[in-house]
Design a protein around this motif. Sequence first.
Motif, PDB file in Angstrom:
ATOM      1  N   GLU A  29      25.964  18.215   6.455  1.00  0.00           N
ATOM      2  CA  GLU A  29      26.296  17.092   5.576  1.00  0.00           C
ATOM      3  C   GLU A  29      27.359  16.202   6.227  1.00  0.00           C
ATOM      4  N   GLN A  79      26.103  28.547   4.329  1.00  0.00           N
ATOM      5  CA  GLN A  79      26.878  27.536   3.609  1.00  0.00           C
ATOM      6  C   GLN A  79      27.693  26.696   4.584  1.00  0.00           C
ATOM      7  N   ASN A  80      28.287  27.354   5.582  1.00  0.00           N
ATOM      8  CA  ASN A  80      29.056  26.642   6.604  1.00  0.00           C
ATOM      9  C   ASN A  80      28.159  25.672   7.363  1.00  0.00           C
ATOM     10  N   GLN A 106      25.423  24.290   6.273  1.00  0.00           N
ATOM     11  CA  GLN A 106      25.063  23.215   5.354  1.00  0.00           C
ATOM     12  C   GLN A 106      26.185  22.179   5.269  1.00  0.00           C
ATOM     13  N   ILE A 107      27.432  22.644   5.198  1.00  0.00           N
ATOM     14  CA  ILE A 107      28.583  21.743   5.138  1.00  0.00           C
ATOM     15  C   ILE A 107      28.678  20.923   6.420  1.00  0.00           C
ATOM     16  N   ARG A 108      28.513  21.590   7.559  1.00  0.00           N
ATOM     17  CA  ARG A 108      28.579  20.880   8.843  1.00  0.00           C
ATOM     18  C   ARG A 108      27.477  19.836   8.952  1.00  0.00           C
TER      19      ARG A 108
END
Length: 53
Positions: free
Chosen positions: A30, A23-24, A26-28
């Motif tokens: 984006e 998830q981390n 994926q956030i980075r």
Amino acid sequence: MAKPLPKLLTQRQEAHKLISWLQNLQIRFEGWKDKRAVNKAVKSARRKPPVQY
């Protein structure tokens, strides 16, 4: 909405760490895409000659 993860995965501590890491990531990713789009727009705006009236 995303489907909930299977109970088999969410009951294990290692799985929580992996899911959190993904998830981390994926956030980075984006954030990187957003920053890249902004930089491209700024660069493009600088290249255009000013409008003459």
